[in-house]
Design a protein around this motif. Structure first.
Motif, short mmCIF file in Angstrom:
data_model
loop_
_atom_site.label_atom_id
_atom_site.label_comp_id
_atom_site.label_asym_id
_atom_site.label_seq_id
_atom_site.Cartn_x
_atom_site.Cartn_y
_atom_site.Cartn_z
N LEU A 245 0.83 -1.21 0.00
CA LEU A 245 0.00 0.00 0.00
C LEU A 245 0.86 1.26 0.00
N PRO A 246 0.48 2.28 -0.77
CA PRO A 246 1.16 3.57 -0.66
C PRO A 246 0.89 4.17 0.71
N ARG A 247 1.81 4.98 1.17
CA ARG A 247 1.70 5.52 2.52
C ARG A 247 2.28 6.92 2.59
N ILE A 248 1.72 7.73 3.47
CA ILE A 248 2.26 9.06 3.72
C ILE A 248 3.54 8.89 4.54
N CYS A 249 4.65 9.35 3.99
CA CYS A 249 5.92 9.18 4.68
C CYS A 249 6.38 10.44 5.40
N SER A 250 5.80 11.60 5.05
CA SER A 250 6.12 12.81 5.80
C SER A 250 5.01 13.84 5.61
N LEU A 251 4.84 14.65 6.66
CA LEU A 251 3.87 15.74 6.67
C LEU A 251 4.56 16.97 7.24
N SER A 252 4.36 18.12 6.61
CA SER A 252 4.89 19.36 7.17
C SER A 252 4.05 20.52 6.67
N PHE A 253 3.99 21.55 7.49
CA PHE A 253 3.27 22.76 7.12
C PHE A 253 4.29 23.84 6.76
N VAL A 254 3.99 24.58 5.70
CA VAL A 254 4.83 25.70 5.29
C VAL A 254 4.04 26.97 5.51
N ILE A 255 4.56 27.85 6.40
CA ILE A 255 3.86 29.06 6.81
C ILE A 255 4.54 30.25 6.16
N GLY A 256 3.76 30.99 5.37
CA GLY A 256 4.26 32.22 4.77
C GLY A 256 4.02 33.38 5.72
N ALA A 257 5.10 33.92 6.24
CA ALA A 257 5.00 35.05 7.18
C ALA A 257 5.88 36.19 6.69
N GLY A 258 5.26 37.23 6.16
CA GLY A 258 6.04 38.34 5.61
C GLY A 258 6.75 37.90 4.35
N ASP A 259 8.07 38.17 4.31
CA ASP A 259 8.86 37.82 3.12
C ASP A 259 9.53 36.45 3.26
N SER A 260 9.25 35.72 4.34
CA SER A 260 9.94 34.44 4.56
C SER A 260 8.91 33.33 4.73
N GLU A 261 9.42 32.11 4.68
CA GLU A 261 8.60 30.93 4.91
C GLU A 261 9.20 30.13 6.06
N VAL A 262 8.31 29.55 6.85
CA VAL A 262 8.73 28.72 7.98
C VAL A 262 8.12 27.34 7.80
N ARG A 263 8.96 26.30 7.86
CA ARG A 263 8.46 24.93 7.76
C ARG A 263 8.30 24.37 9.18
N TYR A 264 7.12 23.79 9.43
CA TYR A 264 6.81 23.26 10.75
C TYR A 264 6.48 21.78 10.62
N GLU A 265 7.22 20.94 11.35
CA GLU A 265 7.00 19.49 11.34
C GLU A 265 6.58 19.01 12.72
N GLU A 266 6.03 17.81 12.73
CA GLU A 266 5.50 17.25 13.97
C GLU A 266 6.56 17.18 15.05
N SER A 267 6.14 17.44 16.31
CA SER A 267 6.98 17.35 17.50
C SER A 267 8.00 18.48 17.60
N GLU A 268 7.98 19.43 16.68
CA GLU A 268 8.88 20.57 16.78
C GLU A 268 8.27 21.62 17.71
N ALA A 269 9.13 22.46 18.26
CA ALA A 269 8.63 23.58 19.05
C ALA A 269 7.98 24.59 18.11
N THR A 270 7.04 25.36 18.65
CA THR A 270 6.38 26.38 17.83
C THR A 270 7.43 27.36 17.30
#
Length: 574
Positions: free
Chosen positions: A379-404
């Motif tokens: 079966l195919p499976r999700i191997c990674s999930l991350s959120f990319v947050i656009g804040a101003g002129d930069s982007e921040v990638r947030y992954e599980e179990s990371e600090a805010t």
């Protein structure tokens, strides 16, 4: 002191002075031991009765067995007096009669060949003293009769104890002239196998086995003993066994009370035979949901089973409270994509972007117990999930179990995207495909699981259209986890207070501080004050720094009490 040349095992005479402590002195023990002796004596029936004699209540137990030829055997501790065949099959210890120790007892017995029987009266204090007891002749039917002075506690327990002793006993038992109900110990089994003098019954009916559940029956004496059981993945019921011992000398009971099994090689062999019986019963079922490790175990025991049925539960986002995982419907015969277990915030926010089959298949909950089956590993499976947050002129990638990420505060951001990597290989070696999907809301609890709402960062995309009620519910799903301390409020009270606070935060973020203040006032009035207003009337309130003014509204149209007021709104009548 000189050392002896040799030593040998012996039994101290002091043991006789402690015989009243060998058994627990209950009527249940007495009935079990006397019924076992009656069976060994070849009885066809046992009668249990109560007699009133000379102001005393006597428990009378009578059998029609072979009787006791030598009265001396009765009070010889450790000398059973049984023939060689009985001794080989059942390992009688010659201690059963001492379940009567400390009681005033009369024993009457006669063998079939004897012209007369005999009787002996054993005073309560004679069990430990070893004083000589007179044997008298008596006219009694062949067999053995025991009369016991019965205390009040026995009178209360006798009926239940007799029913319990007779339930799985192989001979008919009558209590006060009425036949007691008897049930095959393996009644209800879906499969019964014979093994080395035992009957192994396989059952499929319980979701757990209580500690008090008897697993072994020795001619009516039931024993607690750990035996194998098999629970299928996602299954509410388990496969388990009970064993009816018929003629298995190697399976021994711990003496003298015989309430547990001796842990020896024969018992281990029985456990393996019982486990194999379970898997043979599973082999006859139309399908199974065994974990892969259990499937391999069946193979090791020589039982070939097909792979587990190839379906999984549809995926639902988990919540923080009680780590709740909701199972969806069965997904079978259509493309599936495994979703790994993640924190509630990740699952809840990602789930808003993964509605439908945006990844090319139906999301299903990962079930690691199936890893190793061909169908599951493919079966195919999700191997990674991350959120990319656009804040101003930069982007921040947030992954599980990371600090805010630092410098992020609640409110609107330039963009929020979910990056999902999907692999078609179980070991992750195949090239993955990454999907980027827009997300409207991202909630970042302080510890990734549950936290104080004041420490939670709530991010909204520019096109976010979530309303305050839905945002409050999302905060509850992600952040509310009831405290189970003994001094904590009830779950309902904790949940209600958390819901009110979530509503205030949602109103402040989406509608402004004024709306949040009004909503909080409305909540207090709704919960604490509204019930004081007479039915059919309305009250107007003017409140401020100088106090509170209340007046009844003339000619007001009463609100229908059957229609609930909105929980989170910026304005409107209470």
């Amino acid at each position: 002191m000189s050392l002896p040349a040799s030593i040998h095992a012996s039994v101290s005479s002091a043991l006789l002075g402690r015989v009243t402590r060998i058994f627990n002195n209950s009527v249940g023990d007495v009935l079990v031991e006397t019924l076992q002796n009656a069976r060994r004596a070849g009885a066809n029936r046992v009668d249990i009765d109560v007699l009133e004699e000379g102001g005393r209540s006597l428990l009378v137990i009578r059998d029609d067995g072979t009787g006791i030829a030598d009265p001396a055997k009765v009070l010889t501790l450790g000398d059973s007096g049984w023939d060689a065949d009985t001794a080989r099959r059942e390992d009688p210890a010659g201690m059963g009669v001492f379940s009567l120790a400390g009681r005033h007892v009369e024993i009457r017995s006669r063998t079939a060949l004897a012209e007369m029987g005999w009787r002996v009266e054993i005073p309560a204090d004679a069990w430990e003293s070893g004083v000589p007891l007179a044997i008298e002749t008596c006219d009694v039917e062949p067999g053995t009769e025991i009369r016991i002075d019965m205390p009040d506690a026995w009178s209360r327990d006798l009926a239940a104890a007799a029913a319990n002793a007779a339930r799985h006993y192989p001979l008919p038992v009558r209590f006060r002239g009425e036949a007691l109900k008897q049930v095959d110990f393996l009644a209800g089994a879906c499969r019964i196998e014979n093994w080395q003098g035992c009957r192994i019954g396989v059952f499929h009916d319980r979701n757990h086995l209580p500690a008090s559940y008897p697993r072994i029956n020795f001619h009516g004496l039931t024993v607690l003993c750990p035996l194998p059981s098999v629970t299928e993945v996602d299954g509410g019921e388990c496969w388990h066994v009970r064993v009816d011992i018929r003629d298995a000398p190697a399976l021994q009971l711990v003496l003298p009370a015989r309430k547990e099994m001796v842990q020896n090689s024969a018992l281990e062999a029985l456990r393996e035979a019982a486990e194999a019986a379970i898997y043979r019963a599973l082999a006859r079922a139309p399908g199974h949901r065994l974990a892969h490790a259990q499937w391999l175990r069946a193979q090791k025991l020589g039982i070939e089973l097909p792979e587990a049925e190839a379906w999984l539960h549809g995926w639902f986002s988990r919540t923080a409270d009680d780590n709740g995982i909701h199972h969806g419907e069965r997904v079978v015969d259509r493309p599936m994509i495994l979703f790994p277990d993640s924190e509630p915030a990740f699952e809840q926010c990602a789930g808003r972007a993964l509605r439908g089959e945006v990844l090319g298949g139906t999301l299903v909950r990962e079930q690691s117990a199936f890893a190793g089956y061909r169908w599951y590993d493919s079966l195919p499976r999700i191997c990674s999930l991350s959120f990319v947050i656009g804040a101003g002129d930069s982007e921040v990638r947030y992954e599980e179990s990371e600090a805010t990420p630092p410098d992020l505060v609640s409110g609107q951001v330039a963009s929020i995207m979910l990056d999902v990597a999907v692999s078609s290989s179980q070991d992750g070696t195949a090239k993955s495909v990454t999907y980027s999907l827009p997300v409207d809301v991202l909630i970042l609890p302080e510890d990734g699981w549950s936290t104080d709402l004041d420490e939670t960062v709530i991010l909204l995309s520019p096109k976010c259209a979530i309303d305050p009620c839905d945002l409050a519910d999302l905060l509850i799903d992600i952040c509310f986890c009831a405290c189970d301390d003994v001094d904590a409020d009830s779950w309902e009270t904790q949940q209600r207070n958390f819901q009110m606070r979530a509503g205030q935060i949602a109103n402040a973020l989406l509608l402004g501080e004024d709306a949040a203040i009004l909503a909080r006032i409305r909540d207090v009035i709704q919960e604490e004050i509204r019930w004081l207003i007479p039915l059919g009337r309305q009250v107007s309130m003017l409140a401020g720094g100088n106090g509170v003014e209340l007046t009844f509204v003339a000619n007001a149209i009463a609100h229908d009490p059957g229609v609930p007021l909105p929980e989170y709104q910026s304005s409107g009548p209470v």
